[in-house]
Design an enzyme around this catalytic site. Structure first.
Site, PDB file in Angstrom:
ATOM      1  N   ASP A 180       0.851  -1.197   0.000  1.00 45.37           N
ATOM      2  CA  ASP A 180       0.000   0.000   0.000  1.00 45.37           C
ATOM      3  C   ASP A 180       0.885   1.244   0.000  1.00 45.37           C
ATOM      4  OD1 ASP A 180       0.837  -0.571   2.717  1.00 45.37           O
ATOM      5  OD2 ASP A 180      -0.594   0.947   3.386  1.00 45.37           O
TER       6      ASP A 180
ATOM      7  N   GLU B 218       0.331  -0.655   5.843  1.00 46.11           N
ATOM      8  CA  GLU B 218       1.387  -0.046   6.669  1.00 46.11           C
ATOM      9  C   GLU B 218       1.215   1.465   6.737  1.00 46.11           C
ATOM     10  OE1 GLU B 218       4.857   1.710   8.235  1.00 46.11           O
ATOM     11  OE2 GLU B 218       4.178   2.055   6.208  1.00 46.11           O
TER      12      GLU B 218
HETATM   13 ZN   LIG Z   1       7.009   2.240   4.038  1.00 50.81          ZN
END
Ligand SMILES: [Zn+2]
Length: 454
Positions: free
Chosen positions: A97, A159
């Site tokens: 992501d 994340e």
């Molecule tokens: Zn990163």
């Protein structure tokens, strides 16, 4: 004490193999960058699903057993492939992501159209962290059909959105991620040409302090000069948190010392935007202060605004305090020390109440031992110079999740970034020469870790 588990010829062969692989690695990286996998809620989450599928397909093509894992959050990709009998397993982490692109007008080329300029590949996720994903794939491809270790690849999907479901993933799938070494390719190198291992991250504590001095607000003309107001009491209290030099005055907190790296005051002033004439605070080298000493910042206050002010002694006031703590510091102990300091320094007997809002551990790698020897040697093979140990003044909360779940694994925090990467900003980019060295280093690391057991 460089480990000599593989020969210079083997190193050279890996270097050449990776060089031959780079055009396809780069093409696959560009395909990933074209998928706008922004994990923030206001963006189309179908794109995050698409990018998980794309990563899964790349791993399947290398012969890994792949599953897409969803535990209440964004899709993560988990792939596994066995090594030779008796060989250790290495887990390779990255995330697929990305951060929102921000305003397109701030980009010199479209954020999701990878574009090369002056040896750098520009695009959102071109470095953070789709290049981390592709570094793992390059290492696998370099050993295609002859993998020296078992490999588990774990590519997270949120994340950049706080890794909220990571604890659940580690809880339910942790057994599949267990390994002798866990490579977390989400950090960076010290400079172009100078590799680094990130061995220290500060932790953090956020607390709220509330001060009361009166039952209710009263007229400053009638009572001022005798009764203390809560705002002045709070400000006096906050002022006790630092000594005159600007060092944190809370006693009992951990402190360490940073390695002696070149980082001078001029660079700090330039990077931080510190105004001319404003002094630096604290003592010790700048990197020691940033990476290994505690810091305390008042990040918010509840007081009457200037606009709303009247001639009144405030009865109550509050402040939110953000404390960065040394990598080795236990956050609960740090909060206890802060609370104790604030309660024992209450001016004029003011009522002080301190509550913990949030805390997180730092990361202090146990950066010695055979696996660290192998990774340092692999970096030296790839760059021609050994890595330096660096820290980060902020935290990467998910790393402490890994440390907690796998206390015996060597956690190797590597990455593709360099000081010009601008991760999270406009014109994020990847230095293509450094990227190849990252891929070479990881391929050599796998060979070295396999050879240790060979
Ligand atoms: Zn990163």
């Amino acid at each position: 004490m460089t480990a000599d588990t593989i020969t210079p010829d083997q190193v050279q062969a890996i270097r050449e193999r990776v060089a031959g692989l780079m055009p396809q690695v780069r093409a696959d990286l560009e395909s990933l960058v074209r998928i706008p996998s922004v994990s923030a809620t206001s963006f189309d989450q179908a794109q995050v699903a698409r990018s998980a599928e794309a990563v899964a397909a790349l791993l399947r093509a290398e012969g890994l057993d792949v599953e897409i894992v969803v535990e209440g959050g964004r899709p993560a990709v988990l792939g596994r492939i066995a090594g030779p009998p008796g060989a250790p397993t290495v887990t390779l982490y990255a995330h697929h992501d990305v951060q929102p692109p921000g305003d397109d007008a701030d980009w010199d080329s479209p954020p999701f159209e990878p574009t090369e300029r002056d040896g750098r590949l520009y695009g959102r996720g071109a470095a953070d962290d789709k290049a981390g994903v592709m570094a793992h794939l390059a290492a696998l491809r370099a050993h295609s059909g002859n993998l020296p270790v078992g490999v588990t690849v774990f590519v997270e999907g949120e994340e950049e959105y706080g890794s909220a479901s990571l604890p659940a993933i580690l809880d339910r799938h942790g057994d599949k991620l267990a390994a002798e070494a866990i490579v977390i390719a989400d950090s960076g190198n010290w400079a172009v040409g100078v590799p680094a291992l990130t061995t220290a991250l500060r932790g953090g504590v956020r607390a709220i302090v509330r001060v009361r001095t009166l039952d209710h607000a009263v007229h400053s003309g009638m009572y001022g000069g005798v009764a203390p107001d809560a705002v002045t009491a709070l400000v006096k209290l906050l002022a006790t948190l630092h000594d005159d030099q600007g060092n944190v005055a809370v006693t009992g907190l951990d402190e360490g010392v940073a390695p002696d790296l070149d980082y001078d005051e001029a660079r700090f002033r330039e990077e931080s935007g510190l105004l001319d004439g404003v002094a630096l605070i604290g003592s010790g080298s700048i990197l020691t202060r940033l990476w290994h000493k505690p810091s305390i910042t008042t990040i918010g206050m509840d007081v009457t605004s200037v606009e709303q002010a009247s001639n009144t002694l405030a009865a109550r006031a509050a402040a939110k305090i953000s404390m960065r703590i040394a990598p080795t510091q236990d956050p609960q102990a740090a909060f206890a020390a802060l609370k104790d300091h604030l309660e024992s320094h209450a001016p004029w007997g003011a009522r002080v109440e301190v509550t913990l809002e949030e805390s997180g551990s730092g990361f202090a790698a146990d950066a010695d031992g055979p696996i660290y020897d192998e990774v340092r040697a692999a970096f030296a093979d790839a760059w021609g110079t050994p890595p330096v140990d660096t820290g980060i003044g902020g935290s990467i909360p998910f790393i402490s999740d890994f440390v907690a779940r796998f206390p015996d694994a060597a956690i190797l925090v590597t990455g593709v970034e360099d000081p010009d990467t601008r991760a999270h900003g406009a014109n994020e980019s990847l230095h293509l020469g450094e990227f190849e060295r990252v891929c070479v280093a990881e391929a050599i690391l796998l060979a070295r870790l396999g050879a240790r057991h060979g």
